[in-house]
Structures are given as C-alpha cells and as structure tokens.
Design a protein around this motif. Sequence first.
Motif, PDB file in Angstrom:
ATOM      1  N   VAL A   1      -1.550   0.163 -10.170  1.00 42.53           N
ATOM      2  CA  VAL A   1      -1.676  -0.871  -9.159  1.00 42.53           C
ATOM      3  C   VAL A   1      -2.114  -2.198  -9.769  1.00 42.53           C
TER       4      VAL A   1
ATOM      5  N   PHE B   1       1.983   1.871  -3.624  1.00 40.50           N
ATOM      6  CA  PHE B   1       0.915   2.329  -4.533  1.00 40.50           C
ATOM      7  C   PHE B   1       0.005   3.331  -3.834  1.00 40.50           C
ATOM      8  N   ARG B   2       0.554   4.225  -3.038  1.00 42.02           N
ATOM      9  CA  ARG B   2      -0.272   5.171  -2.288  1.00 42.02           C
ATOM     10  C   ARG B   2      -0.946   6.189  -3.198  1.00 42.02           C
ATOM     11  N   GLN B   3      -0.399   6.447  -4.377  1.00 42.84           N
ATOM     12  CA  GLN B   3      -1.054   7.394  -5.272  1.00 42.84           C
ATOM     13  C   GLN B   3      -2.292   6.790  -5.919  1.00 42.84           C
ATOM     14  N   ASP B   4      -2.395   5.454  -5.903  1.00 40.83           N
ATOM     15  CA  ASP B   4      -3.582   4.788  -6.450  1.00 40.83           C
ATOM     16  C   ASP B   4      -4.566   4.389  -5.360  1.00 40.83           C
ATOM     17  N   PHE B   5      -4.381   4.934  -4.153  1.00 41.14           N
ATOM     18  CA  PHE B   5      -5.229   4.554  -3.026  1.00 41.14           C
ATOM     19  C   PHE B   5      -6.659   5.040  -3.256  1.00 41.14           C
ATOM     20  N   SER B   6      -7.622   4.107  -3.148  1.00 40.28           N
ATOM     21  CA  SER B   6      -9.032   4.423  -3.337  1.00 40.28           C
ATOM     22  C   SER B   6      -9.863   3.323  -2.690  1.00 40.28           C
TER      23      SER B   6
ATOM     24  N   VAL C   1       0.834  -1.205   0.000  1.00 38.65           N
ATOM     25  CA  VAL C   1       0.000   0.000   0.000  1.00 38.65           C
ATOM     26  C   VAL C   1       0.868   1.255   0.000  1.00 38.65           C
ATOM     27  N   THR C   2       1.998   1.211   0.714  1.00 34.23           N
ATOM     28  CA  THR C   2       2.879   2.385   0.717  1.00 34.23           C
ATOM     29  C   THR C   2       3.484   2.637  -0.666  1.00 34.23           C
TER      30      THR C   2
ATOM     31  N   PHE D   1      -9.392   0.100  -4.531  1.00 40.88           N
ATOM     32  CA  PHE D   1      -8.114  -0.524  -4.187  1.00 40.88           C
ATOM     33  C   PHE D   1      -8.221  -1.303  -2.876  1.00 40.88           C
ATOM     34  N   LEU D   2      -8.890  -0.737  -1.879  1.00 44.47           N
ATOM     35  CA  LEU D   2      -9.090  -1.441  -0.612  1.00 44.47           C
ATOM     36  C   LEU D   2      -9.922  -2.704  -0.810  1.00 44.47           C
TER      37      LEU D   2
ATOM     38  N   VAL E   1      -7.716  -5.342  -2.368  1.00 47.25           N
ATOM     39  CA  VAL E   1      -6.766  -5.882  -1.401  1.00 47.25           C
ATOM     40  C   VAL E   1      -7.454  -6.877  -0.473  1.00 47.25           C
TER      41      VAL E   1
END
Length: 431
Positions: free
Chosen positions: A171, A95-100, A92-93, A103-104, A107
């Motif tokens: 991601v 691909f933090r710019q793709d965090f949404s 996650v660290t 994405f969660l 995962v």
Amino acid sequence: MTRLQTYAAFSLLATASSVYYAFSSREQFYPAMVYLSTSKICFVLLLNTGLVAMCVAWQLVKRLFLGSLREAEVERLNEQSWREVVEILFAVTIFRQDFSVSFLAMVAALLLVKALHWLAQKRVEYIETTPSVPMLSHIRIVSFMAFLLIIDCLFLSNSLRSLIQKREASVAIFFSFEYMILATSTVSTFVKYVFYVSDMLMEGQWEKKAVYTFYLELVSDLVHLSLYMLFFIAIFLNYGVPLHLIRELYETFRNFKIRIADYVRYRKITSNMNERFPDASAEELNASDATCIICREEMTTAKKLLCGHLFHVHCLRSWLERQHTCPTCRAPIIPADNGRAASARQPGAQPAAGTGTPASEGAPGENMSRRQAKLEAAAAAASLYGRSFVYPPANALSQFLSLQVHHNLKQVPPINLRKTKNCSSKTPAMV
C-alpha cells in the motif's frame, strides 16, 4: 467548530473513562494494555479519539495559516471531499489485504492533507484577483505552502522507506504517488504565487508573466500525467485495474491535450502578429476610446484586430494564450492559414494588387443570388396570399408561380396575367 469541540470533549471523556477502568480493574500495566487492545469497545474509543485529534490538528493549522474561510473555499472543500472519499473507498478495495489500523490512519491523514492543499490553491487564486492584500496574508500563505511542502516530503519519505525495506508491492505505492503529486502541486502553486508577486513589484508591467504561467501549467500537467501513468501501470501489474485512477488519469490527459492544442493555436496566431494585425493609425486611436480593455491603460500604440478593436500588443499576446476571441466583441480570431483572406474583409480594406477578381467572374454568382432572392420573395408572397380570405384557385396559383419563375430566369418573355375578380365571400374567386 463548536460541534467539533463538543464531540472532542465527549470522545476524550469516554476514552479517559475506559483507560481508568482498565488500570483500576487490573493493577499491572501489561494486563491493562492487553485489555485495551483486545476489548472492542476500548479499541473503537481509542480509534475515535485518534481521528478527533487529527481533526483538531487540522482545524488549528487552518486557523493559524488561513484564518476564517470564505464561502467559495468552503464550497470547494465540500465538493472535493465527497469525490475524494469515493476514490479512497475504491483504493481500499484494491489494497484490502493491507487493511489495518495504520492504513486507516494514513488514509485519514491523506484526506486532511489534501483538503489543506485545496484551500491553499483557492487562497492563492483569491490573492491574485484581489487588488490590495495585507502583508500578513502574504506571510501566512507563504508559510502555509512551506508547511505543506514539508508535510508532503515527510510522508513521501516514509512511504518510500517502507517500499525499500519490504522490496515488494504494498500500500506504500499508493501513498508514495499521492504525496508525490501533492508535492508537485504545492511547488506549482508556489511558483505561480512568485510570478504574481513579481508582477506586483513591477506594478503590473511584467509582460512575460502570462507566458511563464502558461508554460508552468503545461509542465505541471505533463508531470502529473506522467506520474498518473506510472502509478496506473504499477497498480495494474501488481493488483489489477485501479478504478480510482481512471477518472484522474482521464482528466489529466484531457487537460494536457487542451493545453497542447491551445499552445499550438497560440504559436500559430502569434507567429506573425505584425503581418496579421496591423498597427493602428493615429486617426483610429483618436476615433476610439484609446484605452486597452485588457489592462485598462491608455494606448499610444496598438494592434488592430479583424473586427476593428484596438489593444496593446503585449496585452493581446497574453490574452491569446488563454482565449482566441476578441476581448470586446468575442469575434473569433482567424487562424494563421486564413489570416490573409480575413484581412481583406476588414472594414475599409482594399484588395491587394493582382488578387482582385474581374467583374465578369463574379457576375454569374451574383445573378444567381439575386434570382434566388426573387424566388424566395415570390414564394413568401404567394404563401401569404394563399392564406387570405380571397385567393385564386389552385391551378391559377400554380400557373402564376410557374410563369414568375420563368420570368426571373429569363427563359420566357414577360406575361401579363388576367386579374382575378375580388369577391366578398370566402369562396374561391373566379378568373
């Protein structure tokens, strides 16, 4: 399971209450949806409900294909889960710019699918080591592996489609490689299960099963190592050093290196088994139990190891693929370059013609070993004598040891020492 049901009931009740409040306070559909998407409380409740729905689906799949879990499977699940959670946090660290939210969700789905794969592998191992397994268990495990392969292919195709559409690093690279590795693991587990069923149909007489299983694991490790290396390079070029992949890459490389070393050692040992391990005679078979400890069946012909134990030739070959020690006494099996020298050390073995050493060549070494033994015995006796209550003075003791050493080495003629006078007191005796 009861706790999950209770938590799911409360989550559904809270989510239904928030949705009812949104539509009752706002009569139109669009304002109600805007309120649900912008309100932090409603967003957290909806996200929690989605996670609960995934957990309930996971429990249903587990109940359908596996039933109740054994203790070993629960332990494997708990041990692997914490390690995977830590690795996912590292990912996650990166691909933090793709965090949404999506994405969660991906995962969470990846963790649940991985957990199902761990259970499938553990259940196949249990079936392989169980003498009698009902037909329903075979049907369920085959259906379960087919279901997992379909899920892997669906998620893999979705990730690849996203990469093709965006045509840039995202991601989706992470999920593509993860599901690719899971798919190859599922195929490897299924092929291993097919080998077990084939051996079972042959009533355990399939001699090539262990060989094919060994090559299957070797190829599987090679494929995983290649995928992890490609994944590492792709992430490194686009995002930086992938910390969550270092451990996986190291373990895969170490396992592959161990399998290569085992394969080389196996080929070296089995290349000349007929020359290295002689056939057991009828007298040796009659003198022993005549039962192969590997397959637990009676032996009419057998191979004899250097330690003297007897085994079937095909059982011994399959054993050498995994271990390189005697199954009975754990004595090491001599490698190929030392095979001839070790065969001469077998009980009752005679030296080959032209290879024996004359007695004169071994005499100096034998004499030196005997002298060394005498010296050690004399030193031990002197030490014990010196700790007694009555002992000679230091100069007499050193003279005694010096004369004894010269006597053993035949450098001086034997010398008789004057006897010391015993005394009942604890003071040194006078010569």
